[in-house]
Design a protein around this motif. Sequence first.
Motif, mmCIF file in Angstrom:
data_model
loop_
_atom_site.group_PDB
_atom_site.id
_atom_site.type_symbol
_atom_site.label_atom_id
_atom_site.label_comp_id
_atom_site.label_asym_id
_atom_site.label_seq_id
_atom_site.Cartn_x
_atom_site.Cartn_y
_atom_site.Cartn_z
ATOM 1 N N ALA A 1 -9.494 -10.395 54.568
ATOM 2 C CA ALA A 1 -8.169 -10.524 53.961
ATOM 3 C C ALA A 1 -7.585 -11.894 54.264
ATOM 4 O O ALA A 1 -7.781 -12.446 55.341
ATOM 5 C CB ALA A 1 -7.243 -9.426 54.489
ATOM 6 N N THR B 1 -1.232 -7.985 60.109
ATOM 7 C CA THR B 1 -2.303 -7.132 59.588
ATOM 8 C C THR B 1 -2.039 -5.656 59.854
ATOM 9 O O THR B 1 -2.705 -4.808 59.279
ATOM 10 C CB THR B 1 -3.655 -7.507 60.228
ATOM 11 N N CYS C 1 4.066 -8.387 48.992
ATOM 12 C CA CYS C 1 3.586 -7.842 47.724
ATOM 13 C C CYS C 1 4.552 -8.161 46.582
ATOM 14 O O CYS C 1 4.146 -8.288 45.436
ATOM 15 C CB CYS C 1 3.366 -6.335 47.845
ATOM 16 N N GLN D 1 0.039 -13.917 47.631
ATOM 17 C CA GLN D 1 -1.004 -13.000 48.078
ATOM 18 C C GLN D 1 -0.333 -11.689 48.480
ATOM 19 O O GLN D 1 0.703 -11.710 49.132
ATOM 20 C CB GLN D 1 -1.731 -13.543 49.318
ATOM 21 N N CYS E 1 -0.100 -8.226 50.820
ATOM 22 C CA CYS E 1 -0.330 -8.036 52.252
ATOM 23 C C CYS E 1 -1.779 -7.618 52.525
ATOM 24 O O CYS E 1 -2.456 -7.091 51.642
ATOM 25 C CB CYS E 1 0.648 -7.019 52.818
ATOM 26 N N PRO E 2 -2.274 -7.863 53.745
ATOM 27 C CA PRO E 2 -3.662 -7.539 54.073
ATOM 28 C C PRO E 2 -4.091 -6.103 53.781
ATOM 29 O O PRO E 2 -5.181 -5.900 53.233
ATOM 30 C CB PRO E 2 -3.761 -7.882 55.564
ATOM 31 N N GLN F 1 -4.731 -5.960 50.092
ATOM 32 C CA GLN F 1 -5.935 -6.738 49.777
ATOM 33 C C GLN F 1 -7.196 -5.937 50.104
ATOM 34 O O GLN F 1 -8.132 -5.879 49.302
ATOM 35 C CB GLN F 1 -5.968 -8.044 50.581
ATOM 36 N N GLU F 2 -7.217 -5.310 51.274
ATOM 37 C CA GLU F 2 -8.379 -4.535 51.692
ATOM 38 C C GLU F 2 -8.592 -3.327 50.794
ATOM 39 O O GLU F 2 -9.728 -2.990 50.443
ATOM 40 C CB GLU F 2 -8.234 -4.118 53.152
ATOM 41 N N ARG G 1 -7.731 -3.063 47.609
ATOM 42 C CA ARG G 1 -8.239 -3.557 46.327
ATOM 43 C C ARG G 1 -9.705 -3.918 46.436
ATOM 44 O O ARG G 1 -10.497 -3.636 45.552
ATOM 45 C CB ARG G 1 -7.441 -4.774 45.866
ATOM 46 N N SER G 2 -10.076 -4.539 47.547
ATOM 47 C CA SER G 2 -11.463 -4.946 47.779
ATOM 48 C C SER G 2 -12.372 -3.718 47.869
ATOM 49 O O SER G 2 -13.479 -3.705 47.333
ATOM 50 C CB SER G 2 -11.560 -5.777 49.059
#
Length: 71
Positions: A4, A25, A52, A57, A59-60, A63-64, A66-67
């Motif tokens: 992230a 995080t 957000c 970007q 937040c972590p 992001q995680e 979505r990944s």
Amino acid sequence: MGAAMLEATITCPECGHREKETMPTDACVHFYQCRGCGTLLKPRAGDCCVFCSYADQPCPPVQEDRSAHRG
């Protein structure tokens, strides 16, 4: 899964001031005071945090998430 991004630039919707910040995080940031005009930013409806809503970007944790759904 990629790591992230932990830095993001928040842009104030009131004055346009931009500030690079390090995102936590392990917690959501619900309030952020603009260093340009002093406006207290809060997340928009449906967003978990100010990153957000107003940063380049999410937040972590988002992001995680979505990944994980891309894989």
